[in-house]
Design a protein around this motif. Structure first.
Motif, short mmCIF file in Angstrom:
data_model
loop_
_atom_site.label_atom_id
_atom_site.label_comp_id
_atom_site.label_asym_id
_atom_site.label_seq_id
_atom_site.Cartn_x
_atom_site.Cartn_y
_atom_site.Cartn_z
N GLY A 1 -7.03 72.14 -34.72
CA GLY A 1 -6.27 73.10 -33.96
C GLY A 1 -5.72 72.59 -32.64
O GLY A 1 -4.89 73.26 -32.01
N GLN A 2 -6.12 71.42 -32.20
CA GLN A 2 -5.59 70.86 -30.96
C GLN A 2 -4.16 70.36 -31.17
O GLN A 2 -3.77 70.01 -32.28
CB GLN A 2 -6.47 69.71 -30.47
N THR A 3 -3.40 70.32 -30.11
CA THR A 3 -2.01 69.86 -30.18
C THR A 3 -1.75 68.85 -29.08
O THR A 3 -2.35 68.91 -28.00
CB THR A 3 -1.02 71.03 -30.03
N ILE A 4 -0.87 67.91 -29.37
CA ILE A 4 -0.41 66.96 -28.36
C ILE A 4 1.10 66.84 -28.48
O ILE A 4 1.67 67.01 -29.57
CB ILE A 4 -1.07 65.58 -28.51
N SER A 5 1.74 66.55 -27.36
CA SER A 5 3.19 66.36 -27.35
C SER A 5 3.52 64.89 -27.58
O SER A 5 2.78 64.00 -27.13
CB SER A 5 3.78 66.84 -26.02
N ILE A 6 4.61 64.66 -28.27
CA ILE A 6 5.05 63.31 -28.58
C ILE A 6 6.24 62.97 -27.68
O ILE A 6 7.18 63.77 -27.55
CB ILE A 6 5.44 63.18 -30.06
N ALA A 7 6.19 61.80 -27.06
CA ALA A 7 7.29 61.37 -26.20
C ALA A 7 8.58 61.25 -27.00
O ALA A 7 8.57 60.94 -28.19
CB ALA A 7 6.94 60.04 -25.54
#
Length: 700
Positions: free
Chosen positions: A581-587
């Protein structure tokens, strides 16, 4: 004074021989004649000791001979010149290398690993410069040699213990070959920088399974000065099985198609009955299918999905040992059908076999992943290129007006893709300026004189994205495709020619326009121009154009842990949703995603579009059968234990002692003394044996 062979001191026990001989009473053998004893009164004998030493000097000489002989064999020497200090002995570089790949997740394996490492640390000497490394698919330095100047021996050992508490197994694959070479190079570099003659030791703690990657060792030469002390961690029960989905597509209705699943067991398995079922994130399971798989073999069976189950996205294997459940789940992206829109501009009949639209409309069948919608129009104005859902690619087979070309330019600037098929010479002349200054070549004819004359493709750029799927030798043969007609034009100077005819004229080229790509074909695929539509290359070539035109698309939906996942380009914000469920942004500049560190279903979010992809454990990690340690030796690895500092110091002392003993040769003087004592003993014994016997006269 010291000796080389103290064991010969036991030979001094031979001194008991002379003592015993001296204690033995001997009966006199001399015969004496007496007269009658009738007139003598008997006198009772006096009580004395039965045995006593009479010849003390002889006993001493004989004992000294034996003692000096024993001492000579002990090879004595004076050691005042042979003292060695511990600082003079080379220290030892010890690198502890721990396997933290997924196969070490088997329940009891990691606890055994930590216990083994602690035992190794307890047995290390204070002078050992210890370092700690862990590896899976890559090497992870935890306590490196670079920290040696700042941390002394005991503190360094404690630092290793602290870092060990933070260590845990990963989901990565085992790349033992690369890890061994990297640690060996680090030890060698540290030794060279410190100009030390230290011994180098790698302590390897691993299960040494057959699935480990040793390719790096095959291509490199091992440093013979580095020894590897192997500590193998073995499971209590070796049985392991792995289930893998072989395909997700089958002809016909997806709901009734039965996916094929392969179950493979380890060669050292102890049982052979397993069950496979579909499951989802909510914990639901379909009806399990039994598998009977003998040890070391595999079996492929169909495992039907449960129609009532919502979004089955994983294959669950049961019947395996509880300690082997690390690889019992195989994740699959649920089938999501995507609509791909194609625009076709040309005044053609979709049912006429003489037209290109006839073949294009029948090239793409509906699959669980994709449904192709073709919108044909007589004019570019009817395609709504600036609408909400414009086509991903536009095929043009007729000339366009200036206003229509302006719309195509805006469509290309926004990232669209256009394929122009020069169907006639007039079309090539009419659209030459818009295509980049294309002009008809005057040195060639567009149509062979007879039907027997034809041209073929050559000089195909198999490194281009369009023809890359055909780069394999099995698929790169285009010689069976004949072209009856083509438009002999010159490609623009900024164009990338992807294929040429054997006449030297371009057949397909590509030009970047804004954010999009413009492709040009100088011959069509209808039967009047060529045999392309009837060849086996036609559908794969068109499918490749669709793939390249779909910017927001993953090349595949199934990856392995820690793999670099290529990301599609996008001008919108990109986000990765993890299985937990965690999210990270991609450059925006990132082209790959490298943080898929555990199995599961991930989702790439681009704007409003969700692109799920599955990440699974590497199949090699399920090959848990032990690998023979002799295979490492065959690859050049030196197995063994490097001597400790104390052992090295003892060896140096022994060599120095041997050198001193050979130089001094004290044993020779002892032998001389023995000979002198033997001579003295002989003379003294001779003198003592000459006892005078009185003359008592003749007997009557």
């Amino acid at each position: 004074m010291s000796v080389l062979s103290g064991l010969f001191l036991l030979g001094g026990a031979a001194i008991l021989g002379p003592i015993l001989f001296h204690l033995i009473r001997r009966t006199p053998k001399a015969r004496y004649e007496f007269s009658s004893l009738l007139f003598l009164e008997p006198t009772p004998p006096k009580l004395t000791k039965r045995s006593r030493f009479d010849q003390w000097l002889l006993l001493l000489l004989r004992s000294l001979v034996i003692l000096l002989l024993a001492f000579a064999f002990m090879r004595p020497f004076f050691r005042t010149e042979a003292e060695l200090l511990g600082a003079n002995a080379p220290n030892r570089y010890v690198a502890i290398l721990i396997d933290q790949s997924a196969s070490m997740r088997r329940s009891e394996m990691w606890d055994k690993t930590l216990t083994e490492v602690r035992s190794i640390l307890d047995n290390l000497e204070a002078t050992d410069e210890v370092s700690l490394f862990a590896y899976a698919d890559e090497l992870t330095p935890l306590v490196s040699q670079e920290e040696a100047p700042t941390v002394d021996g005991p503190a360094r050992h404690e630092l290793v213990r602290q870092r060990l508490k933070e260590l845990k197994p990963t989901w990565g694959a085992s790349n033992l070959g690369s890890a061994l070479l990297s640690v060996s190079e680090r030890l060698t570099t540290a030794k060279d920088q410190q100009q030390s003659n230290a011994s180098m030791q790698i302590v390897l703690i691993t299960d040494l399974q057959q699935g480990t990657n040793l390719e790096s060792l095959q291509a490199a030469e091992w440093n013979q000065g580095v020894q590897v002390d192997l500590h193998r961690i073995e499971p209590e029960n070796p049985t392991n099985a792995k289930a893998i989905l072989l395909d997700t597509k089958s002809p016909g209705d997806e709901l009734t198609a039965v996916p094929k699943v392969r179950v493979r067991t380890s060669a050292d398995a102890t049982h052979d009955s397993f069950f496979v079922a579909w499951g989802n994130a909510e914990g639901e399971k379909s009806q399990p299918v039994p598998f009977y798989v003998p040890p070391g073999e595999s079996l492929v069976l169909g495992v039907p999905r449960d129609i009532a189950m919502a979004a089955p996205d994983r294959i669950l294997l049961t019947g395996d040992e509880p300690s082997m459940d690390f690889d019992n789940t195989y994740y699959v992206v649920p089938p999501i059908q995507k609509i791909v829109r194609i625009g076709y501009v040309g005044n053609e009949d979709v049912d006429d076999p003489a037209d290109m639209l006839f073949y294009l409309s029948r090239a793409f069948g509906e699959t669980p992943d994709r449904r192709v919608e073709i919108a044909s129009a007589d004019s570019i104005d009817d395609l709504k290129l600036d609408g909400v859902s414009p086509p991903q690619i536009v095929f043009i087979s007729q000339p366009a007006t200036s206003d229509q070309r302006a719309k195509l330019d805006r469509y290309l600037d926004d990232g669209g893709n256009v394929l122009v098929i020069l169907k006639t010479d007039e079309m090539a002349k009419d659209m030459g300026d818009w295509l980049g200054g294309v002009a008809m070549a005057q040195s060639a004819e567009s149509e062979p004189s007879t039907r027997a004359s034809y041209t073929m493709l050559e000089q195909i750029d198999f490194q281009s994205p369009l023809f890359l799927p055909f780069a394999n030798a099995r698929y790169n043969d285009f010689t069976n495709i004949r072209f009856w007609k083509f438009r002999p034009v010159n490609a623009p100077a900024d164009a990338q020619v992807l294929a040429r005819f054997d006449t030297g004229h371009p057949a397909i080229w590509q030009v970047s326009r804004g954010q999009g790509e413009l492709y040009v074909m100088t011959s069509g695929w209808h039967k009047e121009d060529s045999q392309l539509a009837l060849s086996t290359k036609f559908i794969p070539l068109l499918s490749r154009w669709l793939e390249l035109s779909d910017a927001a698309k993953l090349d595949t939906k199934n990856f392995v842990v820690d793999q670099d996942i290529p990301l599609p380009e996008a001008d919108k914000e990109r986000t990765i949703l993890f299985p937990d469920g965690q999210t990270i942004s991609i450059a925006a500049t990132a082209t790959t995603f490298s943080d898929a560190s555990e199995p599961g279903i991930y989702t790439l979010i681009i704007g409003e579009e969700h692109l799920p992809f599955a990440v699974n454990l590497a199949e090699s990690e399920s090959d848990t059968q032990p690998l023979d340690a002799s295979y490492l030796e065959q690859l050049g690895v030196v197995l063994g234990e490097a001597p400790t500092t104390s052992e090295t110091l003892d060896q140096q002392r022994q060599l120095r002692d041997l050198e001193l003993e050979q130089r001094q040769k004290v044993w020779k003087w002892l032998i001389v003394a023995v000979l002198i004592l033997l001579g003295a003993e002989t003379i003294l014994g001779r003198l003592r044996s000459r006892t005078s016997t009185p003359n008592l006269g003749d007997s009557a």
